[in-house]
Scaffold this active site. Structure first.
Site, PDB file in Angstrom:
ATOM      1  CD1 TRP A 150      61.042  44.847  27.297  1.00  0.00           C
ATOM      2  CD2 TRP A 150      60.297  44.066  25.337  1.00  0.00           C
ATOM      3  NE1 TRP A 150      60.672  43.528  27.480  1.00  0.00           N
ATOM      4  CE2 TRP A 150      60.207  43.029  26.283  1.00  0.00           C
ATOM      5  CE3 TRP A 150      59.876  43.802  24.033  1.00  0.00           C
ATOM      6  CZ2 TRP A 150      59.726  41.760  25.986  1.00  0.00           C
ATOM      7  CZ3 TRP A 150      59.383  42.541  23.722  1.00  0.00           C
ATOM      8  CH2 TRP A 150      59.313  41.527  24.692  1.00  0.00           C
ATOM      9  CG  ASN A 151      55.275  44.816  25.170  1.00  0.00           C
ATOM     10  OD1 ASN A 151      55.402  45.900  25.736  1.00  0.00           O
ATOM     11  ND2 ASN A 151      54.308  43.982  25.462  1.00  0.00           N
ATOM     12  CE  LYS A 174      63.702  52.839  33.272  1.00  0.00           C
ATOM     13  NZ  LYS A 174      64.527  52.517  32.060  1.00  0.00           N
ATOM     14  N   PRO A 175      61.931  55.208  29.579  1.00  0.00           N
ATOM     15  CG  PRO A 175      63.068  55.739  27.603  1.00  0.00           C
ATOM     16  CD  PRO A 175      62.729  56.290  28.968  1.00  0.00           C
ATOM     17  N   GLY A 227      54.178  46.760  32.801  1.00  0.00           N
ATOM     18  CA  GLY A 227      55.254  45.783  32.880  1.00  0.00           C
ATOM     19  C   GLY A 227      54.830  44.566  33.666  1.00  0.00           C
ATOM     20  CB  SER A 228      56.815  41.910  35.230  1.00  0.00           C
ATOM     21  OG  SER A 228      57.565  42.561  36.240  1.00  0.00           O
ATOM     22  CD  GLU A 249      48.908  46.734  30.424  1.00  0.00           C
ATOM     23  OE1 GLU A 249      49.034  45.496  30.647  1.00  0.00           O
ATOM     24  OE2 GLU A 249      49.440  47.313  29.481  1.00  0.00           O
ATOM     25  CG  LEU A 250      50.670  45.115  36.985  1.00  0.00           C
ATOM     26  CD1 LEU A 250      50.486  44.698  38.425  1.00  0.00           C
ATOM     27  CD2 LEU A 250      51.991  45.853  36.804  1.00  0.00           C
ATOM     28  CB  CYS A 283      50.344  42.369  28.411  1.00  0.00           C
ATOM     29  SG  CYS A 283      49.706  43.920  27.761  1.00  0.00           S
ATOM     30  CD  GLU A 383      52.153  37.386  29.832  1.00  0.00           C
ATOM     31  OE1 GLU A 383      51.514  38.131  29.075  1.00  0.00           O
ATOM     32  OE2 GLU A 383      52.706  37.782  30.883  1.00  0.00           O
TER      33      GLU A 383
END
Length: 479
Positions: A150-151, A174-175, A227-228, A249-250, A283, A383
């Site tokens: 979402w960011n 999938k957003p 995401g996470s 990409e975490l 991130c 974080e």
């Protein structure tokens, strides 16, 4: 703007009107701004079938023909930049000027990979006999499924979609539930650009249902996720069953080292841009500031003056530079970490408090500067994802590098020095995929973006970005 009640985009059709709806709210006001269908397994299966059916046609087009369509797509996105930016600020909360910047950034990936697709080269290798020839070619991996955060509602899609399409893959995304409207607007523009039906598809809805279907279907050959780390770890486990190609990409926990020979005014300017962009919900934003002892007091004074200037509030207000946090969980994490730091001896120089309204569902936290930080504080290890800048003093470069590397994450790191020899040693010593040297905003379409350790696998952007969507085939010919 009127409420946007948008539909899923599958096989060139807008579908899902009969499905239960997910309401989308403005994090700055709590108002409902639109809705999307709550898609599930059936919709995901339909998207896979559509992408699989479109793959032979799209993959056999010349790279130049695909580039022409992508170039048209780029132009249409820029033509509608104001509309897309407004939607982004409504559903994400970031200041409008930041949303406009993200639209340009998102479009840049379309432009870059439209051309990069023409430069997917194979090679001829000398054979092992006089009548033997070796040819190496690159081909699209196939159907790609993407899960985005979402960011950065636009850029995290185009950074995946552009290389996938340029290489000849078809694409399903999938957003996130918080920001699906931007994704669906991007599909409207894709349709206007002439991207054939089935080549791009969007399924809004339950993430678990979507994931279960794409992981079980062998026609989906690649997964790409931002995401996470926790979710990335689960996806990696699931991808093992069918040996799917995967890019992750975490999470990150970016350190900033400010050396005693740094241009302090430039360092402060770049750190401010990095730390408070998107309310600190990025991130790669500056999370931990390590400042050398000899300049510590001067640096803190300069940072204090700049943080005090920041205004937070609704992203549509022209003087607002820091918008709301995305939700209650994010707010409570920031609040907890600030409290933990102060209880353990940190000094709050600016901010330190927030404004939460559970009834409206709005959560703001004031831009905050903390000094006298140390290694015992949670914020220096986990974080934050909020507008908090914590500063810790250090003595030597070796100590700074040790502190910077003391994390399981390795996405981005930053440092400031005018000494090339010193800077080269620091850059090489930082265990991160991205290093900003006197640069707080290093992300760009033409450079490889990605991390080491638990910050992920693979790269997005640059020539490396398109390789993630290609398979290498070796052809051995005996004459």
């Amino acid at each position: 703007m009127e409420k946007l009640n948008l539909l899923n985009y599958i096989d060139g059709e807008w579908v899902g009107d009969a499905l239960e709806k997910i309401e989308v709210t403005d994090p700055a006001t709590g108002n409902v701004i639109g809705s999307v269908p709550n898609g599930g397994e059936d919709e995901t299966k339909q998207a896979i079938e559509a992408a699989h059916r479109a793959l032979p046609m799209w993959s056999k087009m010349t790279a130049s023909d695909r580039a022409d369509i992508l170039r048209q797509y780029f132009n249409i996105i820029l033509k509608h930049k104001d509309e897309l930016a407004e939607i982004m600020t409504l559903e994400n909360g970031k200041p409008l000027k930041e949303s406009l910047g993200e639209v340009a950034y998102a479009a840049s990936f379309i432009e870059w990979f439209a051309e990069e697709g023409k430069r997917v080269y194979g090679r001829i290798v000398p054979g092992k006999r006089e009548d033997h020839r070796i040819q190496v070619i690159k081909q699209p991996v196939g159907v790609v499924a993407a899960i985005t955060p979402w960011n950065f509602p636009a850029a995290m899609i185009t950074r995946k979609l552009a290389p996938a399409l340029a290489s000849g893959c078809t694409f399903i995304v999938k957003p996130p539930e918080q920001t699906p409207l931007t994704a669906l607007k991007l599909m409207e523009y894709a349709e206007q650009a002439g991207i054939p039906k089935g080549v791009v598809n969007v399924v809004c809805g339950n993430p678990e249902s979507f994931t279960n279907v794409i992981m079980a279907d062998m026609r989906v050959r690649k997964i790409t996720f931002t995401g996470s780390t926790e979710v990335g770890r689960l996806l990696m486990k699931k991808s093992a069953e069918h040996i799917k190609k995967i890019s992750l990409e975490l999470g990150g926990h970016a350190p900033v080292i400010v050396c005693d020979d740094a241009d302090l005014d430039k360092a402060v300017e770049m750190i401010m841009a990095s730390k408070f962009r998107n309310s600190g919900q990025t991130c790669v934003c500056a999370n931990r500031l390590y400042v050398q002892a000899g300049i510590y007091d001067t640096f803190v004074e300069k940072m204090t003056a700049e943080v005090k200037k920041l205004k937070y509030g609704n992203g549509f207000d022209s003087d607002v530079e820091v918008g709301p946090l995305i939700d209650k969980d994010g707010y409570e994490k920031v609040e907890r970490q600030v409290k933990d730091a102060i209880e353990k001896g940190a000094k709050c120089l600016v901010g330190g408090e927030g404004q939460a309204d559970d009834q409206k569902g709005t959560y703001f936290f004031a831009p905050t500067l903390l000094a006298n930080m140390n290694e015992d504080m949670e914020m220096m290890h986990i974080e934050t994802f909020g507008p908090i800048a914590p500063i810790q003093k250090y003595e030597t470069d070796e100590e700074a590098i040790r502190l910077a590397n003391d994390t399981p994450y390795g996405l981005a790191a930053y440092f400031y020095t005018q000494d090339v020899s010193r800077g080269t040693k620091i850059a090489e010593g930082l265990d991160y995929g991205i290093v900003g040297w006197n640069d707080g905003i290093p992300s760009t379409a033409q450079a490889p973006f990605g991390g080491t350790k638990q910050s992920g696998l693979g790269r997005e952007g640059g020539k490396e970005g398109i390789e993630e969507y290609l398979e290498t085939k070796y052809i051995s010919l005996s004459l």
